[in-house]
Design a protein around this motif. Structure first.
Motif, PDB file in Angstrom:
ATOM      1  N   PRO B 186       0.836  -1.215   0.000  1.00  0.00           N
ATOM      2  CA  PRO B 186       0.000   0.000   0.000  1.00  0.00           C
ATOM      3  C   PRO B 186       0.863   1.255   0.000  1.00  0.00           C
ATOM      4  O   PRO B 186       1.849   1.353   0.728  1.00  0.00           O
ATOM      5  CB  PRO B 186      -0.777  -0.116   1.314  1.00  0.00           C
ATOM      6  N   ARG B 187       0.457   2.204  -0.811  1.00  0.00           N
ATOM      7  CA  ARG B 187       1.226   3.431  -0.959  1.00  0.00           C
ATOM      8  C   ARG B 187       1.258   4.219   0.355  1.00  0.00           C
ATOM      9  O   ARG B 187       2.211   4.935   0.649  1.00  0.00           O
ATOM     10  CB  ARG B 187       0.580   4.260  -2.066  1.00  0.00           C
ATOM     11  N   SER B 188       0.197   4.040   1.135  1.00  0.00           N
ATOM     12  CA  SER B 188       0.101   4.818   2.381  1.00  0.00           C
ATOM     13  C   SER B 188       1.284   4.543   3.317  1.00  0.00           C
ATOM     14  O   SER B 188       1.705   5.414   4.061  1.00  0.00           O
ATOM     15  CB  SER B 188      -1.210   4.482   3.086  1.00  0.00           C
ATOM     16  N   PHE B 189       1.835   3.316   3.254  1.00  0.00           N
ATOM     17  CA  PHE B 189       3.004   2.988   4.077  1.00  0.00           C
ATOM     18  C   PHE B 189       4.147   3.961   3.792  1.00  0.00           C
ATOM     19  O   PHE B 189       4.809   4.456   4.684  1.00  0.00           O
ATOM     20  CB  PHE B 189       3.495   1.568   3.791  1.00  0.00           C
ATOM     21  N   TYR B 190       4.341   4.205   2.489  1.00  0.00           N
ATOM     22  CA  TYR B 190       5.460   5.076   2.102  1.00  0.00           C
ATOM     23  C   TYR B 190       5.160   6.526   2.455  1.00  0.00           C
ATOM     24  O   TYR B 190       6.029   7.270   2.886  1.00  0.00           O
ATOM     25  CB  TYR B 190       5.738   4.939   0.602  1.00  0.00           C
TER      26      TYR B 190
END
Lengths: 305, 300
Positions: B186-190
């Motif tokens: 998931p992009r949110s992690f980054y």
């Protein structure tokens, strides 16, 4: 009941059909600042790998358009001074066209067998109420782990007993059989995604299982079927072990085996040898230009076995 | 229940009979041979006459065969080296290729080219390149005024050539796996990490790598089992040589079976290969958990 259990077993498929919707909705972006830093390092690494991939391919093509004397003189990396297609002519005037024809026959037959049989198996595994369905699915899952080399000796025995040794059928039958497990896994994954309601509405019209397969399951699994076709065709086109062990005469030689034999035939005529290599790859590289997505999905199957 | 459901007009469900042609066909060419190879390993067979029973003779011979020990050692060595070379490359390339930028898509398309060719075609290409008289190697040693570099003439050189060529051929495939895995993160992690001020390298080690754990297992299992069965490349490039320096287990089997026609003995080697390959993959899957592996494979 059976249905739900097989559903779970059905999960570890190669699910190549999911390629499209498995991709993320948005490109992954990192912090503004670090973004540029990673671009340089990663870009340099990727460029290095590009060189490693492209230089041998350049050598391959460049070698084929120079004369034999030129190649011996200047070595493989120089620009050809007087490019010509003599080596291709050389190859095409030899046995190459016959090998190509044999390969095409084997490839088409393998893809056809794999598609027809795996469609039937997958349809039955996904839709049947029989308790055997789970067992069948797991048998194919296990079959995935059987390396062709491990059973080549008994296969050689079976083919001899069937009096098929040194025929194209000797290549086709085991090659198609060994592409079945991956094909079944791919198609079970695809067919599971077809909604139950669609079947039900057809059932209300009194459709038979065969009609549902042809008018619903097959059209709805086109992506999976094309992946299976590409995968089994690619396996057959590039297959080497079965032709090597199960055929002998030049009449039944396929391209891979032909290339292997060219080494002796062209001994030091490396441009001609490499021209044969190029010609053997050309059809697939051409297909790659037009059907990249399907080929990549099929490739995932190739390595998966 | 079976009979009733297979013909039930209400649901129109297919019976298990639909699966039977495919199942029988596969069992005939893969299942039966798997059983037969065990049987053949207890026989003496030259490929022409009928096999005849010799009991455990092949197996005791195999146990004492120095060539078999060397072949196992070489197979293990080749597998470990292949894993160590291919995994970092494929991991980095895969994470890089997971980005959706246009230039990455174009480069990836080129990176996958080696996967399209047969091992035979690639083997011939690399054999020519490494040829000490005519190939690129000869030219390079010319440029640098080296003594004639001949990697295929030395024992360790030949093994490294096999490691290199199979990496060149198979890294793209594993790159594909890692690309699929990386796209699942998931992009949110980054986003969260960069708000906290974590740089790219830190993000790679704290987010990407742990998240790809299952992908690494998948890729490694396929890589290890693949390396245990490298055969085409060895046959084309080194023919098991120089000496026996690249005679790995599958090649030993081929040589015994189809060069010397000791097919009974070769069957014993084949059984050993099956047992080792199965044990290794089961062990790796067991150690890491198959159920968790599923989720990464779905993304492919």
């Amino acid at each position: 009941m059976t249905q739900t259990t097989t559903d779970q077993a059905g999960r570890p498929t190669l699910a190549t059909s999911g390629h499209g919707h498995a991709a993320p909705k948005a490109p992954r972006r990192r912090g503004r600042f670090s973004w540029h830093r990673v671009n340089y390092a990663a870009g340099a690494g990727a460029f290095l790998w590009l060189v490693i991939v492209v230089v041998p391919l350049y050598i391959l093509v460049a070698s084929t358009v120079q004369s034999r004397a030129d190649y011996l003189d200047k070595g493989p990396i120089s620009l050809p001074s007087d490019p010509n297609l003599d080596s291709y002519q050389n190859v095409l005037e030899g046995d190459f066209p016959r090998y190509l024809l044999n390969t095409v026959i084997v490839t088409v037959a393998c893809a056809a067998i794999a598609v027809v049989l795996s469609v039937m198996v997958a349809y039955s595994v996904v839709r049947t109420r029989s308790r055997l369905s789970r067992g069948i699915f797991q048998a194919f899952l296990l079959g995935l782990a059987i390396p062709a080399q491990a059973v080549i000796i008994p296969v050689f025995w079976i083919i001899t007993k069937l009096q098929l040794y040194d025929t194209l059928l000797a290549i086709i039958l085991p090659t198609a059989a060994f592409s079945l497990p991956v094909s079944v896994l791919i198609l079970v994954g695809t067919m599971r995604d077809i909604e139950e309601e669609l079947y039900e509405s057809m059932a209300l019209d009194g459709a038979s299982p065969a009609r549902m397969l042809l008018q619903l399951a097959v059209p709805m699994s086109r992506a999976g079927i094309s992946t299976v076709a590409v995968f089994s065709a690619l396996t057959a086109w590039n297959g080497f072990l079965f032709p090597l062990i199960l055929t002998q005469s030049p009449e039944n030689r396929v391209l891979t085996l032909g290339l292997y034999d060219f080494v002796g035939e062209f001994r030091v005529d490396i441009p001609s040898l490499l021209a044969a290599v190029v010609l053997s790859m050309l059809p697939i590289f051409t297909a790659y230009l037009f059907a990249r997505r399907q080929l990549i999905n099929g490739l995932m199957g190739v390595g998966g076995r | 229940m079976k009979a009733a459901s297979s013909a039930s007009p209400r649901t129109g469900r297919p019976g298990i009979a639909w699966a039977i042609p495919g199942v029988l066909y596969f069992v005939f060419f893969a299942g039966v041979p798997l059983v037969m190879v065990f049987y053949l390993s207890f026989t003496d067979w030259d490929g022409l006459a009928n096999p005849h029973w010799v009991g455990g003779e092949n197996w005791s011979k195999l146990w004492d065969d120095q060539r078999m020990r060397d072949a196992i050692w070489l197979s293990v060595l080749l597998t470990v080296l292949s894993w160590a070379v291919q995994t970092p490359l494929a991991l980095l390339l895969g994470v890089w290729a997971a980005g959706k930028q246009r230039n990455r898509a174009v480069l990836s398309a080129i990176f996958f080219l080696p996967l399209l060719a047969s091992s035979v075609a690639l083997g011939l290409l690399w054999k020519t390149i490494f040829d000490s008289n005519l190939g690129l190697m000869a030219q390079i040693s010319d440029w640098f005024n080296l003594d004639n570099a001949d990697p295929l003439g030395s024992e360790s050189g030949a093994l490294w050539v096999i490691v290199f060529v199979s990496a060149w051929q198979w890294v793209p495939f594993h790159t594909l796996i890692y690309q699929g895995g990386a796209r699942q993160i998931p992009r949110s992690f980054y986003d969260a990490a960069s708000i906290d001020g974590a740089g790219t390298v830190r993000q790679f080690f704290t987010i990407t790598l742990p998240q790809l754990r299952n992908t690494i297992v998948t890729s490694s299992v396929l890589m290890v089992v693949g390396a245990l069965t490298y055969f085409d490349t060895v046959l084309i490039i080194t023919r098991g040589g120089p000496g026996d320096a690249t005679t790995i287990v599958p090649y030993l089997m081929y040589k015994e079976g189809f060069d010397s026609f000791n097919l009974g003995y070769a069957s014993a080697v084949a059984v050993a290969l099956v047992v080792v390959a199965t044990a290794v993959s089961l062990l790796m899957v067991r150690l890491t958990g198959f159920s968790r592996m599923r989720s990464t494979r779905e993304g492919m």
